[in-house]
Design an enzyme around this catalytic site. Sequence first.
Site, PDB file in Angstrom:
ATOM      1  N   HIS A 177       0.813  -1.214   0.000  1.00  0.00           N
ATOM      2  CA  HIS A 177       0.000   0.000   0.000  1.00  0.00           C
ATOM      3  C   HIS A 177       0.850   1.269   0.000  1.00  0.00           C
ATOM      4  CE1 HIS A 177       0.390  -0.150   4.526  1.00  0.00           C
ATOM      5  NE2 HIS A 177       0.442   1.151   4.358  1.00  0.00           N
ATOM      6  N   ASP A 196       0.551  -7.883   2.683  1.00  0.00           N
ATOM      7  CA  ASP A 196       0.874  -6.501   2.316  1.00  0.00           C
ATOM      8  C   ASP A 196       2.385  -6.273   2.362  1.00  0.00           C
ATOM      9  OD1 ASP A 196       0.749  -3.844   1.730  1.00  0.00           O
ATOM     10  OD2 ASP A 196      -0.253  -3.232   3.582  1.00  0.00           O
ATOM     11  N   GLY A 255       3.270   6.797   8.093  1.00  0.00           N
ATOM     12  CA  GLY A 255       4.680   6.852   7.711  1.00  0.00           C
ATOM     13  C   GLY A 255       5.467   5.682   8.271  1.00  0.00           C
ATOM     14  N   SER A 305       4.465   2.619   8.064  1.00  0.00           N
ATOM     15  CA  SER A 305       4.243   1.453   7.206  1.00  0.00           C
ATOM     16  C   SER A 305       5.520   1.055   6.480  1.00  0.00           C
ATOM     17  CB  SER A 305       3.158   1.764   6.174  1.00  0.00           C
ATOM     18  OG  SER A 305       1.911   1.929   6.789  1.00  0.00           O
TER      19      SER A 305
END
Length: 282
Positions: free
Chosen positions: A137, A169, A236, A238
């Site tokens: 993402h 992810d 941020g 992630s």
Amino acid sequence: MAIYRIKPSGEQQIPPPLETQEYWRQVDAQQLEDIDLDEFADLNDSDFQEPELLSPMRKRWVMVLLALLVILSFIGWTAGDYLRLVPDLGFLGASAQLAKDESLAALREAVVVIEGSGGNGSGFNIAADGLIVTNKHVVEDSGIITVTFQSGEQKVFNTRDWVGVEGVDIALLDIDGEDLPAVQLGASLPQSGDDIIFIGNPLGYDWTISEGAVKGIVYIEQQLPVIYFSGPVHPGSSGSPVFDKHSQVIGVIFGSVLGEENSGLAIPISYLTEYLEAKNND
């Protein structure tokens, strides 16, 4: 960074990767209150008459004071809402202290800032010639993706190409590098109570070092087992690597927990190692 519902599990085994998980959004109940229009109508239709107890001059002063009270109340109310939205930046002071540890400062050298038209996030390098791990993402809506290392004179790489690990992810970016700092991947799941370190770029504060503790292995809504931990996770974060006490990566941060502050979720690194082993065997 997404916010997820979770449910606890005592299991420590990770099943095969599953389908993409569902995203959730928080709603502030205080913003859903309606105005009672009937009550206002009743007040407007009332036969209330103002008693002639004050002179015109005193009435004007009373109205001025009431107006000031309304303005001050409004300012206090909006300021209160604003302050509730301002995150606690205490993690920056903690990061400065942690960075004095040379081993943690060395780990930070392999963490990168990822910027693209789809948003910004964190990542980390696992190969000397440049193989960057982050979240799908973070990069999926980007054209050109910029990867920046901290080391000495900052090293910057641009790429358009990335591949995703099926069912989770996680994304991999192959950059054209040489002699780049890299981190090692762990081989086992953490236990509840284990201390962890994670490094990333929360709220645009790049290469921030944070510490936390594992709360357990939990499931998000569509049954994906993930690492649930305490610590300052913000937009941020992630793609940030989660390190165990041996300075090995055990997870990749991808979200936080609905209704909780100072907590995060990370995908176990075993999903990535299994993917890489399968590719090497092809």
